[in-house]
Design a protein around this motif. Sequence first.
Motif, PDB file in Angstrom:
ATOM      1  N   GLY A 186       0.790  -1.225   0.000  1.00 36.06           N
ATOM      2  CA  GLY A 186       0.000   0.000   0.000  1.00 36.06           C
ATOM      3  C   GLY A 186       0.815   1.263   0.000  1.00 36.06           C
ATOM      4  O   GLY A 186       0.312   2.331   0.383  1.00 36.06           O
ATOM      5  N   PHE A 187       2.061   1.190  -0.440  1.00 34.81           N
ATOM      6  CA  PHE A 187       2.951   2.343  -0.435  1.00 34.81           C
ATOM      7  C   PHE A 187       2.314   3.529  -1.144  1.00 34.81           C
ATOM      8  O   PHE A 187       1.903   3.436  -2.305  1.00 34.81           O
ATOM      9  CB  PHE A 187       4.269   1.959  -1.112  1.00 34.81           C
ATOM     10  CG  PHE A 187       5.255   3.094  -1.229  1.00 34.81           C
ATOM     11  CD1 PHE A 187       5.996   3.481  -0.125  1.00 34.81           C
ATOM     12  CD2 PHE A 187       5.420   3.769  -2.418  1.00 34.81           C
ATOM     13  CE1 PHE A 187       6.905   4.526  -0.223  1.00 34.81           C
ATOM     14  CE2 PHE A 187       6.329   4.818  -2.527  1.00 34.81           C
ATOM     15  CZ  PHE A 187       7.067   5.190  -1.421  1.00 34.81           C
ATOM     16  N   SER A 192      -1.067  -1.752  -6.189  1.00 35.20           N
ATOM     17  CA  SER A 192      -0.286  -2.918  -6.604  1.00 35.20           C
ATOM     18  C   SER A 192       1.197  -2.596  -6.490  1.00 35.20           C
ATOM     19  O   SER A 192       1.599  -1.427  -6.360  1.00 35.20           O
ATOM     20  CB  SER A 192      -0.610  -3.298  -8.049  1.00 35.20           C
ATOM     21  OG  SER A 192      -0.169  -2.273  -8.943  1.00 35.20           O
ATOM     22  N   ALA A 193       2.025  -3.653  -6.562  1.00 32.40           N
ATOM     23  CA  ALA A 193       3.466  -3.466  -6.506  1.00 32.40           C
ATOM     24  C   ALA A 193       3.945  -2.627  -7.689  1.00 32.40           C
ATOM     25  O   ALA A 193       4.832  -1.776  -7.546  1.00 32.40           O
ATOM     26  CB  ALA A 193       4.172  -4.819  -6.490  1.00 32.40           C
ATOM     27  N   HIS A 194       3.364  -2.877  -8.843  1.00 32.86           N
ATOM     28  CA  HIS A 194       3.742  -2.116 -10.035  1.00 32.86           C
ATOM     29  C   HIS A 194       3.408  -0.632  -9.859  1.00 32.86           C
ATOM     30  O   HIS A 194       4.227   0.247 -10.185  1.00 32.86           O
ATOM     31  CB  HIS A 194       3.022  -2.664 -11.268  1.00 32.86           C
ATOM     32  CG  HIS A 194       3.275  -1.873 -12.521  1.00 32.86           C
ATOM     33  ND1 HIS A 194       4.479  -1.912 -13.191  1.00 32.86           N
ATOM     34  CD2 HIS A 194       2.476  -0.995 -13.213  1.00 32.86           C
ATOM     35  CE1 HIS A 194       4.415  -1.109 -14.244  1.00 32.86           C
ATOM     36  NE2 HIS A 194       3.222  -0.547 -14.277  1.00 32.86           N
ATOM     37  N   ALA A 195       2.229  -0.357  -9.341  1.00 32.50           N
ATOM     38  CA  ALA A 195       1.827   1.032  -9.121  1.00 32.50           C
ATOM     39  C   ALA A 195       2.722   1.699  -8.080  1.00 32.50           C
ATOM     40  O   ALA A 195       3.027   2.893  -8.181  1.00 32.50           O
ATOM     41  CB  ALA A 195       0.362   1.093  -8.690  1.00 32.50           C
ATOM     42  N   ALA A 196       3.150   0.917  -7.074  1.00 35.24           N
ATOM     43  CA  ALA A 196       4.037   1.463  -6.050  1.00 35.24           C
ATOM     44  C   ALA A 196       5.368   1.872  -6.657  1.00 35.24           C
ATOM     45  O   ALA A 196       5.913   2.944  -6.360  1.00 35.24           O
ATOM     46  CB  ALA A 196       4.248   0.438  -4.941  1.00 35.24           C
ATOM     47  N   SER A 202       8.203   8.215 -10.082  1.00 29.86           N
ATOM     48  CA  SER A 202       7.721   9.559 -10.414  1.00 29.86           C
ATOM     49  C   SER A 202       8.250  10.594  -9.441  1.00 29.86           C
ATOM     50  O   SER A 202       8.350  11.785  -9.779  1.00 29.86           O
ATOM     51  CB  SER A 202       6.188   9.590 -10.420  1.00 29.86           C
ATOM     52  OG  SER A 202       5.659   9.402  -9.118  1.00 29.86           O
ATOM     53  N   ALA A 203       8.587  10.173  -8.233  1.00 30.23           N
ATOM     54  CA  ALA A 203       9.169  11.093  -7.259  1.00 30.23           C
ATOM     55  C   ALA A 203      10.684  11.193  -7.426  1.00 30.23           C
ATOM     56  O   ALA A 203      11.257  12.290  -7.418  1.00 30.23           O
ATOM     57  CB  ALA A 203       8.833  10.644  -5.836  1.00 30.23           C
TER      58      ALA A 203
END
Length: 282
Positions: A186-187, A192-196, A202-203
């Motif tokens: 949930g980072f 999902s892990a991919h979205a994390a 992106s940061a």
Amino acid sequence: MPALLNKLWRRVRAAVAPVPEISATLWLQTLQRYPFLYALPLHDQAKLRALSALFLQRKEFTGAHGLVVTDAMAVAIAAQACLPLLHWGPPAQALDWYGDFVGIVVHPGEAVARRQSTDAAGVVHDYTEVLLGEAMHRGPVMLSWPAVDSAGRGSDRGMSVVIHEFVHKLDMHNGAADGFPPLPSGFLGAPSAHAARQAWRSAWQPAYDAFRERVIVAERFGGEWPWLDAYGATAPAEFFAVACEAYFVDRERFAAEFPSLMPALDAFFHRELAPNRPNAGV
């Protein structure tokens, strides 16, 4: 040592007993030597003391070139190494992140390592590299004691070679150090892990690119050198480690320099879950 801190220390230590105790005198001397440790809230100081004691029980220190690693030196290294794990659950669970190695080698000065590289034409080049620290994948950590001892003071206000190398160890949990460590479930709200990983990229990618450009301008055209250690411009893994040093050693200055990275680091180190207590050294 104030009665409140003693009470907090007994409570935290009870959760990890039996663990050899770090004496109150030695612990207080360690806190006073490193401003970023002394500034921690009392509860965090007590938890860090418990983490450090367990760390010392699990690791083996070796002095290179005849150096004798004293208790004070070992505690200074343990406290800085454990700082990134402060909010990662019970001490035994948190220290599992450092479970892939035992040995810590401490040098009396800079270490010189022999290196080898192959260029595009296939020619092998031998060279030497001067090191203040090094973390080996699934291997020991090497540290220069003068670099360890100077953390957070003088010109090194935003630096800690111990934090730097142990952050590399965190980064290596999903392979070679590349600036993309394993991210918690949930980072930053990622489903999902991919979205994390995308949220992380992106940061970090824009921040790394901009920092690298500032260092290039300083090197080639006499521009102003950035506050963050320029070594961070050599690779994404080094930028991550250098940023984490500054994040823990001089959080206020780091937040001013890299506000876009604060949410990612707070989430990674679980600082967003930590109780908001005032800083109050011992």
